[in-house]
Motif scaffolding. Structure first.
Motif, mmCIF file in Angstrom:
data_model
loop_
_atom_site.group_PDB
_atom_site.id
_atom_site.type_symbol
_atom_site.label_atom_id
_atom_site.label_comp_id
_atom_site.label_asym_id
_atom_site.label_seq_id
_atom_site.Cartn_x
_atom_site.Cartn_y
_atom_site.Cartn_z
ATOM 1 N N ALA A 2 -46.454 -31.030 -23.520
ATOM 2 C CA ALA A 2 -47.030 -30.197 -22.457
ATOM 3 C C ALA A 2 -48.273 -30.813 -21.819
ATOM 4 C CB ALA A 2 -47.360 -28.807 -23.012
ATOM 5 N N GLU A 3 -49.146 -31.429 -22.597
ATOM 6 C CA GLU A 3 -50.382 -31.985 -22.038
ATOM 7 C C GLU A 3 -50.079 -33.076 -21.010
ATOM 8 O OE1 GLU A 3 -53.371 -30.977 -22.391
ATOM 9 O OE2 GLU A 3 -53.247 -29.612 -24.091
ATOM 10 N N GLN A 4 -49.172 -33.988 -21.373
ATOM 11 C CA GLN A 4 -48.822 -35.071 -20.449
ATOM 12 C C GLN A 4 -48.119 -34.530 -19.209
ATOM 13 O OE1 GLN A 4 -48.363 -34.900 -23.766
ATOM 14 N NE2 GLN A 4 -47.889 -36.922 -24.638
ATOM 15 N N VAL A 5 -47.227 -33.552 -19.430
ATOM 16 C CA VAL A 5 -46.496 -32.961 -18.312
ATOM 17 C C VAL A 5 -47.454 -32.265 -17.351
ATOM 18 C CG1 VAL A 5 -44.807 -31.190 -17.666
ATOM 19 C CG2 VAL A 5 -44.348 -32.695 -19.614
ATOM 20 N N ALA A 6 -48.440 -31.539 -17.906
ATOM 21 C CA ALA A 6 -49.392 -30.799 -17.071
ATOM 22 C C ALA A 6 -50.213 -31.744 -16.198
ATOM 23 C CB ALA A 6 -50.326 -29.967 -17.953
ATOM 24 N N GLU A 7 -50.688 -32.822 -16.784
ATOM 25 C CA GLU A 7 -51.493 -33.784 -16.026
ATOM 26 C C GLU A 7 -50.698 -34.422 -14.896
ATOM 27 O OE1 GLU A 7 -54.186 -37.820 -16.822
ATOM 28 O OE2 GLU A 7 -53.284 -36.726 -18.511
ATOM 29 N N GLN A 8 -49.464 -34.803 -15.210
ATOM 30 C CA GLN A 8 -48.622 -35.432 -14.191
ATOM 31 C C GLN A 8 -48.245 -34.454 -13.090
ATOM 32 O OE1 GLN A 8 -44.843 -36.836 -15.645
ATOM 33 N NE2 GLN A 8 -44.438 -38.080 -13.843
ATOM 34 N N LEU A 9 -47.894 -33.226 -13.482
ATOM 35 C CA LEU A 9 -47.471 -32.226 -12.499
ATOM 36 C C LEU A 9 -48.612 -31.854 -11.567
ATOM 37 C CD1 LEU A 9 -45.323 -30.271 -11.427
ATOM 38 C CD2 LEU A 9 -46.073 -28.623 -13.162
ATOM 39 N N GLU A 10 -49.814 -31.696 -12.105
ATOM 40 C CA GLU A 10 -50.950 -31.337 -11.263
ATOM 41 C C GLU A 10 -51.208 -32.403 -10.211
ATOM 42 O OE1 GLU A 10 -55.576 -29.816 -11.637
ATOM 43 O OE2 GLU A 10 -54.498 -30.473 -13.424
ATOM 44 N N SER A 11 -51.140 -33.666 -10.619
ATOM 45 C CA SER A 11 -51.340 -34.759 -9.674
ATOM 46 C C SER A 11 -50.261 -34.784 -8.604
ATOM 47 C CB SER A 11 -51.362 -36.094 -10.443
ATOM 48 O OG SER A 11 -51.468 -37.175 -9.556
ATOM 49 N N GLN A 12 -49.022 -34.575 -9.008
ATOM 50 C CA GLN A 12 -47.914 -34.584 -8.046
ATOM 51 C C GLN A 12 -48.019 -33.431 -7.059
ATOM 52 O OE1 GLN A 12 -44.622 -34.403 -10.806
ATOM 53 N NE2 GLN A 12 -44.338 -36.634 -10.806
#
Length: 488
Positions: free
Chosen positions: A62-72
């Motif tokens: 979840a942490e990695q997904v959240a960071e990537q999704l926010e940037s996208q």
């Protein structure tokens, strides 16, 4: 503020509605339209890792997904806007909670498509809806930050401030790689239009915005004592916003004494700043991001004293926000989204509405009293951070362990006191010759701290020539603790 498991369960029990949507997927193509729709309507929450029936499925990594999704999301949604993407745990499973404000610059588009929220459904806006949104935007008064700045051109911009902004890691690729010149790059960031710079660009990037906007100037003052009318340090600051923010942080940290922390869990004295820098930084950035710049009599003032740090800015809380909601980190419509976005790109703002929570957590971790916000429509918003007070902890065996935070000068004086001492005797003990320096930095803080560490032998006649000073019971306990730490 991060929602608790109980609050999330309450959201899940409500079912999907106008301001709440569930998604099993965390893919950009599914989340983007939902976030865009909330921005174009009235804001809301997107819970990722939950199926249509409200059953928690969870999100892996979840942490990695959240960071990537926010940037996208922030690259794919235009115009620029801030929202929050956070990881929360419910029933031993991790969810992504995306909290979205009602946008102030509608219509927003995700990958060039405009979405709206209609009840529980997200859908593309039709031509009539888009026309209505554009027409409503045209009749609304233009925000102060979007107005053209009078008499400002490229020559009035700070080269270093422009470089810092446009080279920031968060700057969109299309902005960084634009070849049409500086004005075009700033236009992509909503800081210029039709070849002219806006007020937001003036505040963020101009060498001296105070020439055109007196309310942009900042005043910082330091008082040495609680009741002093005279200041020890005074500065009036004017320049690019990021530069002034850094100067203010430096001012506060320079004029804040270090304190010695003693506790039963620590065998050595630790000298730390009175106020944690993280709290100071967030408080100052919040004042710049949220204040009302349209008030030409307004401004920002930072006041440092032994008792507190006060940060004032003109303008009341946004509509619907009060002291209680600001403490919760309640998300709201930003008053100055262009300025806030410029601060976000440079790393000064992380999550919309989260600065107040960061301040509270930092103060609590440092052992400081809880900060307080006060808003008044006629006088503005004031945030107060309070200096520490001495506290005692008594065990069930009635043995007392003192846990205290005092400045190093007071700690030194207490460690040397053994009986009743006159002022001259105390100065001799510490090999001090400057009476005023001794009074301001040693004696007065020890007398004024609550509860007091030192007391007068003749309290009714503070200026008596026979006046002496002795340790209170709490001062004696602290002296013993200092001695124990020194020999351990």
């Amino acid at each position: 503020m991060s929602k608790t498991a109980a609050q999330l369960k309450q959201l899940l029990s409500l079912g999907e509605n106008q301001t709440l949507e569930y998604l099993t997927s965390c893919e950009l193509k599914h989340c983007g339209p939902q976030v865009c729709a909330f921005l174009n309507t009235q804001g809301g929450y997107l819970l990722c890792g939950v199926d249509d029936n409200g059953q928690i499925k969870g999100v892996e990594y979840a942490e990695q997904v959240a960071e990537q999704l926010e940037s996208q999301l922030k690259s794919a949604i235009q115009p620029p806007v801030l929202f929050s993407v956070e990881v929360q745990q419910v029933e031993n499973k991790q969810l992504l909670v995306i909290e979205v404000p009602a946008g102030k610059d509608i219509p927003y588009a995700f990958n060039s498509d405009i979405y709206i929220r209609a009840g529980e459904q997200t859908q593309k806006a039709d031509v009539d809806t888009i026309r209505d949104m554009v027409m409503r935007k045209q009749v609304e008064p233009t925000r102060w930050e979007r107005l053209f700045s009078s008499e400002l051109d490229e020559q009035g911009l700070s080269a270093s401030a422009c470089k810092k902004l446009l080279s920031a890691k968060r700057i969109p690729k299309e902005v960084a790689q634009a070849e049409q010149g500086l004005l075009h790059q700033l236009q992509l960031l909503s800081l210029a239009k039709y070849g002219r710079l806006t007020n937001a660009a003036d505040l963020l990037l101009a060498s001296a915005p105070g020439k055109r906007h007196p309310q942009a100037r900042v005043r910082a003052v330091c008082y040495r004592h609680k009741a002093d009318d005279e200041y020890q340090d005074l500065q009036h600051l004017d320049g690019p916003m990021a530069e002034v923010i850094e100067q203010l942080i430096t001012f506060v940290m320079r004029n804040t004494p270090s304190r010695a922390r003693f506790s039963s869990a620590n065998n050595q004295r630790e000298d730390i700043p009175m106020y944690p820098e993280q709290a100071v930084r967030e408080a100052i950035v919040n004042a710049f991001a949220h204040r009302d710049y349209s008030n030409f009599a307004g401004g920002i003032k930072v006041e440092v004293s032994p008792a507190h740090l006060k940060i004032w800015n003109s303008g009341a809380f946004p509509q619907g926000i009060d002291e209680h909601k600001i403490q919760q980190g309640h998300i709201s419509v930003l008053r100055n989204p262009d300025i806030a976005h410029g601060l976000y790109l440079q790393g000064y703002m992380e999550k919309l509405g989260r600065g107040s929570v960061v301040i509270q957590y930092a103060c609590k971790a440092a052992g400081l009293p809880a900060p307080k916000w006060h808003s008044d429509s006629s006088s503005g918003v004031t945030l107060t951070l309070f200096a520490t007070e001495v506290t005692t902890e008594v065990t069930t065996e009635v043995t007392t362990e003192v846990t205290t935070e005092v400045n190093t000068e007071v700690a030194r004086m207490i460690s040397l006191m053994s009986q009743e001492h006159s002022r001259d005797e105390l100065m001799a003990l510490m090999a001090l010759k400057n009476a005023e320096h001794f009074r301001k930095h040693y004696l007065k803080p020890a007398l004024e701290i609550t509860p007091a560490l030192v007391e007068m032998t003749i309290p009714d006649k503070p200026t008596s020539r026979n006046q002496k000073y002795r340790l209170t019971a709490l001062g004696q306990q602290l002296k013993q603790q200092l001695s124990d730490k020194k020999t351990s």
